[in-house]
Design a protein around this motif. Structure first.
Motif, short mmCIF file in Angstrom:
data_model
loop_
_atom_site.label_atom_id
_atom_site.label_comp_id
_atom_site.label_asym_id
_atom_site.label_seq_id
_atom_site.Cartn_x
_atom_site.Cartn_y
_atom_site.Cartn_z
N ARG A 12 0.81 -1.21 0.00
CA ARG A 12 0.00 0.00 0.00
C ARG A 12 0.85 1.27 0.00
O ARG A 12 0.55 2.23 -0.74
N LYS A 13 1.91 1.31 0.79
CA LYS A 13 2.72 2.52 0.85
C LYS A 13 3.49 2.75 -0.44
O LYS A 13 3.75 3.90 -0.83
N VAL A 14 3.86 1.68 -1.11
CA VAL A 14 4.52 1.81 -2.41
C VAL A 14 3.53 2.36 -3.44
O VAL A 14 3.86 3.26 -4.23
N LEU A 15 2.31 1.85 -3.42
CA LEU A 15 1.29 2.32 -4.35
C LEU A 15 0.93 3.78 -4.08
O LEU A 15 0.83 4.59 -5.01
N ASP A 16 0.76 4.14 -2.81
CA ASP A 16 0.42 5.52 -2.46
C ASP A 16 1.51 6.48 -2.91
O ASP A 16 1.23 7.56 -3.45
N TYR A 17 2.76 6.10 -2.69
CA TYR A 17 3.89 6.96 -3.07
C TYR A 17 3.93 7.15 -4.58
O TYR A 17 4.16 8.26 -5.09
N THR A 18 3.70 6.06 -5.32
CA THR A 18 3.72 6.13 -6.78
C THR A 18 2.57 6.97 -7.30
O THR A 18 2.75 7.78 -8.22
N GLU A 19 1.39 6.79 -6.74
CA GLU A 19 0.24 7.59 -7.17
C GLU A 19 0.48 9.07 -6.96
O GLU A 19 0.05 9.91 -7.76
N ARG A 20 1.20 9.41 -5.90
CA ARG A 20 1.45 10.82 -5.58
C ARG A 20 2.57 11.43 -6.41
O ARG A 20 2.44 12.56 -6.91
N TYR A 21 3.67 10.69 -6.59
CA TYR A 21 4.85 11.27 -7.21
C TYR A 21 5.13 10.77 -8.63
O TYR A 21 5.74 11.49 -9.42
N HIS A 22 4.73 9.56 -8.96
CA HIS A 22 5.07 8.99 -10.26
C HIS A 22 3.87 8.23 -10.85
O HIS A 22 3.98 7.04 -11.19
N PRO A 23 2.71 8.86 -11.00
CA PRO A 23 1.52 8.14 -11.46
C PRO A 23 1.65 7.55 -12.86
O PRO A 23 0.93 6.59 -13.20
N GLU A 24 2.57 8.08 -13.66
CA GLU A 24 2.74 7.57 -15.02
C GLU A 24 3.22 6.12 -15.03
O GLU A 24 3.05 5.41 -16.03
N TYR A 25 3.78 5.65 -13.91
CA TYR A 25 4.25 4.27 -13.85
C TYR A 25 3.11 3.27 -13.62
O TYR A 25 3.34 2.07 -13.63
N LEU A 26 1.92 3.79 -13.41
CA LEU A 26 0.74 2.94 -13.30
C LEU A 26 -0.03 2.89 -14.61
O LEU A 26 -0.99 2.12 -14.74
N GLU A 27 0.38 3.71 -15.59
CA GLU A 27 -0.27 3.74 -16.89
C GLU A 27 0.40 2.75 -17.84
O GLU A 27 1.62 2.58 -17.80
N PRO A 28 -0.36 2.10 -18.71
CA PRO A 28 0.23 1.11 -19.63
C PRO A 28 1.21 1.75 -20.60
O PRO A 28 1.13 2.95 -20.91
N CYS A 29 2.15 0.96 -21.09
CA CYS A 29 3.04 1.40 -22.16
C CYS A 29 2.23 1.61 -23.44
O CYS A 29 1.19 0.98 -23.63
N THR A 30 2.73 2.45 -24.30
CA THR A 30 2.00 2.77 -25.53
C THR A 30 2.76 2.38 -26.79
O THR A 30 2.29 2.63 -27.90
N ASP A 31 3.95 1.79 -26.68
CA ASP A 31 4.72 1.40 -27.86
C ASP A 31 5.43 0.08 -27.60
O ASP A 31 5.58 -0.36 -26.46
N TRP A 32 5.85 -0.52 -28.71
CA TRP A 32 6.65 -1.75 -28.66
C TRP A 32 8.03 -1.50 -29.25
O TRP A 32 8.66 -2.41 -29.79
N ASP A 33 8.51 -0.27 -29.18
CA ASP A 33 9.80 0.08 -29.77
C ASP A 33 10.94 -0.62 -29.02
O ASP A 33 10.77 -1.16 -27.93
N ASP A 34 12.12 -0.54 -29.62
CA ASP A 34 13.30 -1.08 -28.98
C ASP A 34 13.70 -0.22 -27.79
O ASP A 34 13.39 0.97 -27.73
N GLY A 35 14.39 -0.82 -26.85
CA GLY A 35 14.92 -0.10 -25.71
C GLY A 35 16.35 -0.51 -25.47
O GLY A 35 16.92 -1.30 -26.22
N PHE A 36 16.94 0.02 -24.42
CA PHE A 36 18.31 -0.33 -24.05
C PHE A 36 18.34 -0.53 -22.55
O PHE A 36 17.80 0.29 -21.81
N PRO A 37 18.95 -1.64 -22.09
CA PRO A 37 18.94 -1.88 -20.64
C PRO A 37 19.66 -0.77 -19.89
O PRO A 37 20.73 -0.31 -20.30
N ILE A 38 19.06 -0.31 -18.82
CA ILE A 38 19.63 0.77 -18.03
C ILE A 38 19.57 0.38 -16.56
O ILE A 38 18.59 -0.24 -16.11
#
Length: 301
Positions: free
Chosen positions: A255-281
């Motif tokens: 719950r505290k992880v979810l609350d923190y994400t909803e407050r500061y980084h809500p975009e990480y709860l939204e689905p990805c929109t592309d299947w492009d290539d990435g690079f491991p980071i």
């Protein structure tokens, strides 16, 4: 009509099974979470509990016509107070006595494609040797090729999978620009997973995603944000964590992880929109990208 049985001696069925274990073939992403403790190890002293490490990932997989598996996702990695579960914004370093700002790791570009050959992941600036996944259990053919065949084991009604990576590459957080954050010119992080998943869920081709419970450990140099570069304390971080995926949305995320994400980084709860290539980071690459150097580069004006 029953689904055709999986043949774990073939890369094709290994790819299919790995895709539904790590991610989902459904139209919406699946969430998995992790949490546990990180310890400091210095010389032959007793391991010291330092902080918690937690977060979650959302992942999707796509089975391509050629049998390859395309993956996409996002992940968060937070540090927390083990007693309260609160996400840390700063932390008192017991080795140096300095209170430092915590750098939480966020990665929204997990992308890639797995094929019939075991992947080799290139980290850092591209000049260092890539890392062969599951090096310890990889099957090497006479011609030197390494097929994507994983060390699955069946115990009762569960399927177990061991998955490892061990890296060594040039430290993006260089001692010249980040003398306090950098532990040296090279870093060697590694992670080691042991998945347990219901055999029936993995084998059923009508089930898009298999649930799992997973223990994993992590070894690495000190995180850059700990500011251990000039401490004179040569040690390593050891993490003991667990991860889990139930295919029930966000119920696995504390719950505290979810609350923190909803407050500061809500975009990480939204689905990805592309299947492009990435690079491991990794955290070091992200830190070097996001945190200004401690020393002004000589070529700067």
């Amino acid at each position: 009509m029953a689904s055709p049985a999986l043949d774990f001696s073939t890369p094709a069925d290994n790819l299919y099974a790995f895709g539904k274990l790590w991610a989902t073939y459904a139209d919406e992403p699946v969430f998995s979470a992790f949490h546990g403790l990180m310890y400091g190890l210095v010389g032959n002293t007793r391991a010291k509990p330092l902080f918690g490490y937690c977060g979650f990932g959302q992942f999707q997989a796509r089975l391509l016509d050629n049998g390859n598996v395309r993956l996409r996702g996002k992940e968060t990695g937070y540090f927390y107070d083990p007693a309260s579960g609160d996400i840390l914004r700063d932390w008192l370093n017991p080795y140096t006595g300095e209170r430092v700002e915590v750098y939480n790791f966020l990665n929204d570009r997990i992308r890639g494609e797995l094929g019939p050959v075991m992947p080799r992941f290139q980290m850092g600036d591209g000049e260092d040797a890539p890392t062969l996944m599951n090096e310890g259990t990889a099957i090497v053919n006479e011609d030197g090729s390494v097929p994507f065949i994983l060390p699955w084991q069946t115990f009762g009604d569960n399927l177990m999978l061991e998955w490892d990576y061990t890296h060594r590459y040039r430290n993006p957080v260089t001692p010249e620009l980040w003398p306090k954050a950098s532990t040296g010119p090279y870093i060697n992080p590694s992670e080691h997973f042991t998945f347990s998943s219901p055999l029936k869920e993995i084998s059923d081709r009508d089930t898009p995603s298999a649930s799992f419970s997973c223990g994993f450990s992590r070894l690495s140099p000190w995180w850059p944000w700990m500011k251990m570069g000039q401490s004179g304390i040569d040690g390593v971080l050891f993490g003991r964590m667990n991860s889990h995926k139930s295919n029930q949305g966000l119920v696995d995320v504390p719950r505290k992880v979810l609350d923190y994400t909803e407050r500061y980084h809500p975009e990480y709860l939204e689905p990805c929109t592309d299947w492009d290539d990435g690079f491991p980071i990794g955290t070091w690459e992200a830190y070097a990208r996001d945190v200004a150097p401690e020393v002004k580069p000589e070529h700067s004006t």
